[in-house]
Each structure stands twice: as structure tokens, then as C-alpha cells.
Design an enzyme around this catalytic site. Structure first.
Site, mmCIF file in Angstrom:
data_model
loop_
_atom_site.group_PDB
_atom_site.id
_atom_site.type_symbol
_atom_site.label_atom_id
_atom_site.label_comp_id
_atom_site.label_asym_id
_atom_site.label_seq_id
_atom_site.Cartn_x
_atom_site.Cartn_y
_atom_site.Cartn_z
ATOM 1 N N CYS A 175 37.299 91.841 124.199
ATOM 2 C CA CYS A 175 38.257 92.810 123.845
ATOM 3 C C CYS A 175 37.771 94.093 124.225
ATOM 4 C CB CYS A 175 38.584 92.786 122.186
ATOM 5 S SG CYS A 175 39.793 94.129 122.031
ATOM 6 N N CYS A 220 41.661 94.144 116.313
ATOM 7 C CA CYS A 220 42.444 95.401 116.492
ATOM 8 C C CYS A 220 43.773 94.839 117.070
ATOM 9 C CB CYS A 220 41.705 96.042 117.429
ATOM 10 S SG CYS A 220 41.826 95.410 119.332
ATOM 11 N N CYS A 276 39.964 52.876 144.585
ATOM 12 C CA CYS A 276 41.378 52.858 144.233
ATOM 13 C C CYS A 276 41.849 54.095 143.697
ATOM 14 C CB CYS A 276 41.243 51.761 143.272
ATOM 15 S SG CYS A 276 40.501 51.892 141.757
ATOM 16 N N CYS A 297 37.839 96.717 121.418
ATOM 17 C CA CYS A 297 36.693 96.776 120.388
ATOM 18 C C CYS A 297 35.346 96.704 120.696
ATOM 19 C CB CYS A 297 36.773 95.474 119.622
ATOM 20 S SG CYS A 297 38.150 95.189 118.594
ATOM 21 N N HIS A 328 41.233 50.790 136.925
ATOM 22 C CA HIS A 328 41.655 50.463 138.237
ATOM 23 C C HIS A 328 42.782 51.726 138.322
ATOM 24 C CE1 HIS A 328 42.817 48.649 141.995
ATOM 25 N NE2 HIS A 328 44.077 48.340 141.236
ATOM 26 N N CYS A 356 43.778 89.989 120.185
ATOM 27 C CA CYS A 356 42.648 90.184 119.284
ATOM 28 C C CYS A 356 42.782 89.957 118.109
ATOM 29 C CB CYS A 356 42.075 91.764 119.742
ATOM 30 S SG CYS A 356 40.413 92.097 118.791
#
Length: 859
Positions: free
Chosen positions: A701, A430, A277, A704, A781, A427
Site C-alpha cells: 500500500c 487506510c 495425449c 501506508c 489420459h 487496504c
């Protein structure tokens, strides 16, 4: 099945952490052809994972006890329609043997690994084929046989002829469907999977007559067109079928049993082949996607098939989909059976092989992606580089990203269904901002949900004169158990310090909660049993040497038998309602324990058996360390004692209805539909709310040079011509899934998403199809509501049954799952005023006009 792997488990480790260390690598075992793998109940396995702190969450849970997979069985055989992960977990030979050696229990449910699908992927054959075999000389008697899908036609013929007393050299095999000879299985080296044999169907052994000819009195389907020649290439032991993508593809129906009846174009139903179904619902929604339907029924797709795309299916999926749509829009059948399409679907995605229930949205995602790859107009994909913003305006970057994407992805599916997100990641350290533009095929929208739930607790009083009672308390979804007990104290008058709260599942305790543990993993269909005890249990910790009392738990067991692969064995199954007793450290003597147990059981004894107190105990008390009754009755804190009943005595004396308890008014749910309704706009707002990434999904990042739990936000930038909206009704935790019955009110006409779109590619949309899901996670169903482009009326497609919908208010409800919208062309109006469905107009509309269905109704 393969011979058992030579793996000798060592003794059970002293700590749960050591268990986790040993078993975790075993869960990474890869399946290999003809290996034996084992099914274990996910309920038990998740209890074990909690016990060993599998996710390293720092929580402490109870020992899971012996392996108990009886919830997977019914009358000695595997229950139908079980779902992997939700119902069972698959374990390799060495993993199963290790856990069985440590915990004991059962039953053992072994299954073979086979290679299936176009890529010959290794999968566990959870449900072998159970076939009903007839011989042409006597169509009144069926012989039952169980075969692997990898069994060859030759081996099937040999086995059944020996069983039915026939000469295999004078017999040919027919795939027999609904009283018709569906297809002659003439290639003896083909597998039963190759010739599309279905679970539970009939097979016919047609006998050769004395004159060397075969019986001619058995009906065959009247062909709509000539059956195309199917070439067979024996390039493996099981072989593969090769079929031209174009040759006679519109003869699809001649391989498909159908019901002949002239109907309006597009109003042909799809037979349920067995838990299909979900597929039928998705196919009907796509069939009523007008531009897609025209593309396939006009044969335009044939000139765009990409036969060299390594990500595609050589045009086979597109061909079968086109053949199916031509039949659905021919107007000469009230219903057809999409067997060829399902076979092709499973050939390229083995997860759809067999007849387990699946998610309609997952089917749609695979099918649209597969059609895209089959119809990708790009024959040789050029290399492309990621588009960098470099400070340029968003609209410039978005258009460049979209055009770059289309250099490698250009099909009718992209033209109709794909839009573009703007993704912004920031981020937290930073504050670098990264903006990307990504394509999407559908919107998966979360549903806002009430943060509270009604917890129904079955309360057992110390005083046997007070009946077991079911109380209801409303608490936050992640409330500590101590909060539940505080509210129960107000209802019962029992101090919360004198309560033990336990999770009960399948007739046994899975956990005794501390006050600090939350109800997060308590499913709605679990039982929270709370026992009044005479002592203050605030400081109780299982197995702690400082405990001033011991807690002994009890289960009821009776003998049951099971047949599997031609052999039978008996095992002890848990039944009835578990209970617990608090005893002094050091325990009780066997006679003292028996007296306490008989006293506790007295309210459970049927009224017509008043002599129970005088007769000898109709059960034995044994420590539960396996499915056998062995071991001295030496008590210890936290041990499980089994009451092993004679089956007849259990049925004679024990009244299971007593343990269900009396319903307190607080446990009756309050129907407040307005609290369960949200709008589609609210779901969109929730989807576009800024979110913080989890540690597992941390973003790297580049500034970083570290992974950060950054904030992420999605915005709509470019909307497609066909907008598919998936309402995420299925909520997940680490150990279970649940379904949200929230009513989402959505417009039938005039959906304007301008306020949500950051770019310029927007528009006004009208609804034309809905895929509905009713029931629970493990079954349910699917149906579809579709707007017919010819009659301009809505119809319900419930597998093979198609019926008109006269009241549009029935279109919205708790079953609405996937919505299909078409963008209006400039100046186009879609008859009628703009209308938002309102589920409060009549209460019964909240189930889309259907009666609620049982969760295990998967047909």
C-alpha cells in the site's frame, strides 16, 4: 556423468532445525552441464521436510527414517511416466550426499545434466533414450542400447557397429519409424535430440553392399511433397538445425508417418507419440477454433510472422503449427504423427522435451503465448507508462489501458483470445482502493468442493481373534486426528485413549499422529492404520523421557536386486504391512521381543502353514539404520525394527491379504452425485468472490508504505471472441496434489455472461470444444470433444481415433477440464435450442462417456 563433487558431509546435527539450516541452501543449487544429480522419492523427501518444519509452521513430526525411493523403481529400473515434484525430487550431488550420510537408505538413482532446447537450458536427463537397433541384413533381431539425447549420430553409430560387428565406415544411420525409413541421419555431428529420436523407437543401420551401394529393399514412406532441404550449422559441439520458416512448410507431412485414408476435413487424428495425449487434446481444440484454423490454413499467417521479436521463436512455432493444421484439415489422412511439431515445441520450451505426461492447460498457455509472440504485428515496441485512474470513470481507464496494451501486443491471438479483468484491491488499514485493468488469455475457475471427506482407517485390535477391519468416518477435511479416533471409538468400542493412529505409505510408517494434528496431509491413497494398545497413550510423545511406555515400530524387508547402467546391486526393500508394539521403558530382551512379534504375526500366517509356531523364526530382527542388516538389537523409544525375511520364506508364510482388512459397511462410499455437481455460474461466482491475500502475497500500500494482507476482487470487464475456461480440477496443499471429480454443468449453447461483466464488451457464447482429463495426478489420459464446422456434429478425438458423438449429454462429466466457447455474431444462431448439460440425466455420463481409467494409464 561427471565425477562426484568433493563434498564431505559432517555428522548429522542434533536438531531438526539445524538440518534444515544446512540443507535449505543446497536446494538452491543450480544445474550445470554434465553434473550428476539424484532422484529421491517425493514421499520420503516431503516426510523429511515435515520433520524439519521446512515451512516454519511450528509443527512437530516424526523422523522420516532411512531414505526410501523404492516407490520410484519397478523390477530394478526407474518407473515410467514419473512426474517431478509429485513423484520425485531432484537433488544436487552435495545435497544427496549429505542426506545419504545422515539417513542412509536408497536406492541411489543418479542422472546426468544435459543442455537441451533452443536456449540450451540445463535439465536432468531423467529418462535416457532406450533404442531398439536393427541392421538391414537382418531385420528380425533387435539390439538394445541406452544413449543420452546429447549423444552424436557418429558416437551412436560407432557404439552400435562395434556391438553388432559392423564397419561404421560402411553403415549409414536411419531414424526408423513404424517399419519405414523415416529420415536419414546424414549429419554425423548432430545429436540424437537434433534428429528427433524418440524413447523406445527403432534405429536402422543400413549396410553398404559389395558394390558400394546401399540396400534398396527397405521401404520408405511415400512422400506427399518434396522434403525440404534442411541446413545444418555447426556452431556448437552438438550443433543446431536451421530451417526456413516459409520454404516448403507444407511439406511437413513428408517428415511425418501417417495413415492414408480419405476422411472429412478436420477429422484427422493425432498419433500418441508416448504420453502426448495432453498435447493432442489441446491441438484438436485449437484446430477446431474456426477463425484460427482459417488464419493458418489460408496461409494468411505467413505475412504476419515477426522474425525479430526477442520474445518470439523466429516464426518456427507458428510455421510448424500452421503446417500441422493444414494436414489436419487436408481430409486425406485418418491420422498423422505430429513429431515435427513436438520437436519444435520442446526446442523452445525444454519442459516439453521427452515423453512425460503434462498438463493440457499449461501446454495451451505456452502455445498461445508463443504463437502471439511469433505473430505480434508490433515490430518495434514503443515505451509505455502505467495508466493511472486519477478519479476518471472505469470505462475510460479500461479503454485507455487496453489501447496502451495493444501498442505492444497486437496479434491474431490477442484479437481472438484475450479479454480484460478489473482488479480491485482494498487496504484493510487506510482503506485505500486500487483499481487496475489487466489482460487475460483464459479464465481459471475454482471448483466449489465439499468440506468433508471419508477417512478409511484400518483398525488393528489387540485381540488376535478380531480381524483387522477397515472402518469409514466422515470428518471435515482439516479435522484433528482426535476427532477421527472419537468416531472410531463409537464403531469399535475401543476407548480413543487406547489408540495410536499412524500414516502408512509404501509399507512403512511415515508418522504417528498426535490427537491435535490434522488429517490435512493424509492423501486419499495413504493408509491410516489405527492400533489398539493396552495403555492410555494420550500423553505419549515420541522420544519424550517422560513416556511411561515405548512404541516400537516394525517393517518387513526382503532382498531385491537392481540393474543400473550396466551394473547390478542388491538392496533390502520394504514389503507387507508395518506394525507396532508397546513395550515397557527399557525395552525387552531379544527372546521376549521375538515372542511378541511371533504372536502378533500369527494371524498373518497362511492357513496351509500351521507349523509356523514350531519352526525357527524365518526372519532376523535387526534395527533399521540402513539397507544392510547390522547393529545390535538395542531397543529405544521410537526405533524401527526390521524383520529381514528370506524371500522364499516370506512368500511361503506371510499372507499380505490379511493386512488389508475386512470392509465394514461404514467404509463403503455413498454415491451421491448431486452433492458433487455445480454449475459454471457457481464457479464464476466463486472466482469473483472477494478474497483476503495471504501473508506471502501481501500487497504494498503506497499510502501506508507497508505490505498489507489486503482484500482483492476480480471482475470481468471485456470478454474475448474465443472464451477459454479452465476448470481448476487439481487441488494443492504444501505436500501433495489431488484431483477434484466434481461435475460442472455448463451450457452447450447460449452462455450469457452479461450478469458477470462490469464493462460493455460481453455477448452470448456457444461451446465448440472440450479438453477432457481422466485419471489421477500422476498420469491419466486426455481426449477432446470438438464440434466440426463442416458437418456441424460433435466428435471425440482420442489420439489417433476419431468417432462421432451422437448424444450431447455425454459432453459433460467429471473429465471436463478446458472449455472453448465462441461468441455469437449479432443475429447468429447456433442450431438448436439453448441447452444446459445435466449430468444427472444418466449416471454414466459423469465420466464423459468413458470408463474410468487407472491413474497410471498415461497413454
Amino acid at each position: 556423468m561427471s565425477a562426484p563433487e568433493q563434498h564431505e558431509p559432517g555428522p548429522r546435527p542434533a536438531t531438526a532445525v539445524e538440518e534444515r539450516t544446512i540443507v535449505k541452501p543446497m536446494l538452491q543449487d543450480r544445474m550445470k552441464d554434465n553434473e550428476t544429480w539424484y532422484l529421491v522419492s517425493s514421499n520420503w523427501f516431503n516426510s523429511w521436510k515435515r520433520f524439519v518444519d521446512f515451512e516454519n509452521m511450528g509443527r512437530t513430526y516424526n523422523d522420516p527414517g532411512p531414505i526410501d525411493s523404492t516407490d520410484l523403481m519397478t523390477q530394478g529400473v526407474l518407473r515410467k511416466n514419473l512426474c517431478e515434484v509429485l513423484s520425485y525430487t531432484l537433488l544436487s550431488e552435495r545435497c544427496w550426499r549429505t542426506l545419504l550420510h545422515w539417513y542412509g537408505g536408497g536406492p541411489e538413482i543418479a542422472r546426468n545434466v544435459i543442455l537441451t532446447g533452443f536456449a540450451k537450458r540445463a535439465v536432468v536427463e531423467v529418462y535416457p533414450l532406450n533404442l531398439r537397433v536393427l541392421k538391414s541384413s537382418d531385420l528380425t533381431k533387435e539390439e538394445l542400447g541406452t544413449f543420452s539425447k546429447t549423444c552424436t549420430v557418429s558416437a551412436f553409430r560407432q557404439t552400435m557397429c562395434e556391438r553388432m560387428g559392423l564397419d561404421p565406415e560402411k553403415v549409414r544411420v536411419w531414424n526408423y519409424f513404424s517399419g519405414f525409413k523415416f529420415k536419414l541421419c546424414s549429419v554425423l555431428s548432430a545429436t540424437l535430440d537434433d534428429v528427433m529420436v524418440d524413447e523406445g523407437q527403432q534405429m536402422l543401420l543400413e549396410e553398404q553392399g559389395p558394390d558400394g551401394t546401399y540396400d534398396g529393399h527397405i521401404a520408405t514412406p511415400t512422400p506427399v511433397s518434396t522434403v525440404p532441404a534442411i541446413s545444418y550449422t555447426s556452431n556448437t559441439s552438438s550443433g543446431t538445425y536451421g530451417r526456413s520458416a516459409r520454404d516448403n512448410y507444407d511439406s511437413y507431412y513428408s517428415n511425418t508417418y501417417s495413415s492414408e485414408k480419405s476422411v472429412e476435413r478436420g477429422l484427422t487424428g493425432l498419433y500418441n507419440l508416448g504420453n502426448t495425449c495432453f498435447m493432442n487434446s489441446g491441438l484438436q481444440c485449437l484446430s477446431n477454433t474456426v477463425p484460427l484454423q482459417h488464419f493458418f490454413t489460408s496461409d494468411a499467417f505467413l505475412n504476419q510472422i515477426n522474425r525479430t521479436n526477442p520474445l518470439g521463436m523466429k516464426g518456427e512455432l507458428a510455421t510448424e503449427f500452421g503446417a500441422l493444421l493444414k494436414q489436419l484439415w487436408a481430409g486425406n489422412r485418418s491420422s498423422i504423427a505430429p513429431r515435427e511439431f513436438k520437436y519444435t515445441l520442446g526446442k523452445f520450451e525444454p519442459s516439453f522435451v521427452g515423453y512425460q505426461q503434462h498438463d493440457c492447460q499449461e501446454l495451451l498457455a505456452f502455445l498461445l503465448d508463443g504463437l502471439h509472440e511469433d505473430l505480434n504485428r508490433v515490430i518495434e515496441k514503443p515505451p509505455t507508462a502505467p495508466v493511472e485512474a486519477n478519479g476518471r470513470p472505469d470505462d475510460v481507464v479500461a479503454d485507455e489501458t487496453w489501447n496502451t496494451y495493444k501498442l505492444r501486443n497486437n496479434s491474431i491471438i490477442v484479437d481472438l483470445f484475450q479479454g480484460q479483468f478489473k482488479s480491485t484491491v482494498t487496504c484493510p488499514t487506510c482503506h485505500r482502493v486500487s483499481v487496475t485493468f489487466d489482460p487475460f488469455m483464459y479464465l481459471s475457475l475454482p471448483l466449489p468442493f465439499n468440506n468433508k471427506r471419508l477417512v478409511v482407517a484400518t483398525f488393528h485390535f489387540l485381540n488376535p481373534a478380531q480381524p483387522i477391519t477397515r472402518y469409514g468416518v466422515t470428518v471435515p477435511k482439516f479435522a484433528p486426528v482426535g476427532q477421527v479416533k472419537d468416531l472410531l471409538a463409537a464403531l469399535t468400542g475401543v476407548p480413543q485413549a487406547n489408540m495410536l493412529a499412524c500414516q502408512v505409505y509404501y509399507h512403512r510408517f511415515h508418522k504417528i499422529f498426535s490427537d491435535q494434528e490434522t488429517i490435512e496431509d493424509l492423501r486419499d491413497d495413504d493408509t491410516l492404520s489405527v492400533f489398539e494398545v493396552p495403555q492410555d497413550m494420550t500423553s505419549y510423545k515420541k522420544y519424550s523421557l517422560s513416556n511411561s511406555t515405548w512404541v516400537i515400530t516394525f517393517v518387513h524387508r526382503v532382498m531385491k536386486s537392481q540393474a543400473s547402467y550396466g551394473s547390478a546391486y542388491s538392496y533390502r526393500a520394504t514389503v507387507g504391512h508395518p506394525f507396532l508394539l508397546v513395550v515397557p521403558p527399557g525395552g525387552l530382551t531379544p527372546s521376549e521381543l521375538l515372542d511378541r512379534v511371533r504372536t502378533y504375526l500369527q494371524p498373518f500366517i497362511k492357513p496351509e502353514e500351521p507349523a509356523f509356531a514350531e519352526v525357527a523364526a524365518p526372519f532376523n530382527l535387526v534395527l533399521e539404520d540402513s539397507y544392510s542388516s547390522r547393529g545390535e538389537l538395542t531397543l529405544r523409544d521410537g526405533c524401527v525394527v526390521a524383520l529381514d525375511w528370506n524371500t522364499n520364506d516370506y512368500e511361503k508364510y506371510y499372507d499380505e491379504n490379511v493386512g488389508k482388512g475386512v470392509l465394514h459397511p461404514s467404509a463403503e462410499p455413498v454415491a451421491n452425485e448431486t452433492d458433487r455437481q455445480v454449475t459454471l455460474e457457481q464457479c464464476l461466482e466463486l472466482f469473483m468472490t472477494e478474497d483476503i491475500l495471504s501473508k506471502d502475497d501481501a500487497w504494498y500500500c503506497s499510502a501506508c508504505s507497508e505490505f498489507r494482507e489486503a482484500s482483492k476482487k476480480f471482475d470481468l470487464w471485456r470478454l474475448p471472441e474465443i472464451l477459454v475456461v479452465h476448470l481448476k480440477r487439481f487441488a494443492y496443499t504444501r505436500y501433495y496434489r489431488d484431483r477434484l471429480d466434481t461435475v460442472v454443468r455448463f451450457p452447450l449453447r447460449g452462455l450469457d455472461l452479461t450478469q458477470f461483466v462490469k464493462g460493455t464488451h460481453t455477448g452470448v457464447y456457444d461451446l465448440y470444444a472440450i479438453s477432457n482429463h481422466m485419471g489421477g495426478m500422476a498420469g491419466g489420459h486426455y481426449t477432446a470433444f470438438c464440434l466440426n464446422d463442416t458437418t456441424k456434429r460433435w466428435y471425440q478425438f482420442d489420439d489417433g481415433n476419431v468417432s462421432p458423438i451422437d448424444d450431447e449429454r455425454f459432453l459433460c462429466g467429471t473429465a471436463s477440464y478446458v472449455l472453448f466457447y465462441k461468441r455469437r455474431n449479432p443475429g447468429e444462431e447456433m442450431g438448436g435450442e439453448e441447452h444446459h448439460t445435466t449430468a444427472t440425466e444418466e449416471e454414466h455420463h459423469t465420466t464423459n462417456g468413458h470408463a474410468e481409467m487407472d491413474a497410471d494409464d498415461s497413454k
